[in-house]
Design a protein around this motif. Structure first.
Motif, mmCIF file in Angstrom:
data_model
loop_
_atom_site.group_PDB
_atom_site.id
_atom_site.type_symbol
_atom_site.label_atom_id
_atom_site.label_comp_id
_atom_site.label_asym_id
_atom_site.label_seq_id
_atom_site.Cartn_x
_atom_site.Cartn_y
_atom_site.Cartn_z
ATOM 1 N N LEU A 11 0.829 -1.205 0.000
ATOM 2 C CA LEU A 11 0.000 0.000 0.000
ATOM 3 C C LEU A 11 0.868 1.262 0.000
ATOM 4 N N GLN A 12 1.897 1.270 0.840
ATOM 5 C CA GLN A 12 2.768 2.442 0.931
ATOM 6 C C GLN A 12 3.547 2.674 -0.362
ATOM 7 N N ASP A 13 3.973 1.579 -1.016
ATOM 8 C CA ASP A 13 4.756 1.697 -2.243
ATOM 9 C C ASP A 13 3.895 1.831 -3.495
ATOM 10 N N GLY A 14 2.572 1.645 -3.368
ATOM 11 C CA GLY A 14 1.690 1.709 -4.530
ATOM 12 C C GLY A 14 1.847 0.521 -5.454
ATOM 13 N N ASP A 15 2.249 -0.626 -4.895
ATOM 14 C CA ASP A 15 2.441 -1.839 -5.709
ATOM 15 C C ASP A 15 1.126 -2.293 -6.321
ATOM 16 N N ASP A 16 1.225 -2.940 -7.483
ATOM 17 C CA ASP A 16 0.037 -3.555 -8.059
ATOM 18 C C ASP A 16 -0.044 -4.999 -7.575
ATOM 19 N N ILE A 17 -1.082 -5.705 -7.971
ATOM 20 C CA ILE A 17 -1.334 -7.041 -7.452
ATOM 21 C C ILE A 17 -0.218 -8.017 -7.818
#
Length: 155
Positions: free
Chosen positions: A134-140
């Motif tokens: 969430l903090q890094d904005g990762d995708d699935i």
């Protein structure tokens, strides 16, 4: 909440994988005092989670199940079961939804609390992975890669 890094996830000694919890054998007691409210029941919390889950689905995806599946890897049939209460929303499903939908850590923490357990990044490895994503904005896909890399089985 402090910044969770992938290095922290790899090197920290967690108490739990965050997916499997021992059965609580300790009986909890609650003494009601004047002016206090009873804590919400598990059924009420589950209902509230489904309401919020549904509202976010409509707001973020406009009821577009194909878009949901692309972003969150949750298929239409499964999502419909979550929304109508025929299936409980699991921690893994909730994580996939929060990460794919790009919710904030605060929004996600509220949903996890309603699901059953608050996010505990210091003791639960899965929770740390979720917060990091969430903090890094990762995708699935990056979320799945991180889980695989550290040995968390989320299939």
């Amino acid at each position: 909440m402090f910044k969770i890094t992938k290095d922290f996830i790899k090197n920290h000694k967690f108490e739990s994988d965050g997916l499997n919890f021992p059965e609580e054998v300790e009986e909890k007691s609650f003494r009601l005092r004047a002016g206090m409210k009873l804590p919400p029941s598990a059924d009420l919390q589950s209902l509230e989670l489904r309401k919020k889950f549904s509202a976010l689905f409509v707001t973020k995806y406009g009821n577009n199940y194909a878009q949901l599946e692309i972003k969150c890897d949750i298929n239409e049939n499964t999502m419909r079961k979550y929304l109508n209460g025929r299936r409980n929303i699991t921690r893994i499903a909730l994580a996939k939804f929060c990460i794919g939908t790009k919710l904030t850590v605060e929004q996600s923490a509220e949903l996890f609390t309603l699901q059953d357990r608050s996010l505990d990044t210091k003791n639960n490895q899965f929770d740390a992975v979720v917060v990091n994503a969430l903090q890094d904005g990762d995708d699935i896909e990056i979320f799945y890669e991180t889980c695989e890399e550290i040995g968390l089985k989320i299939d």
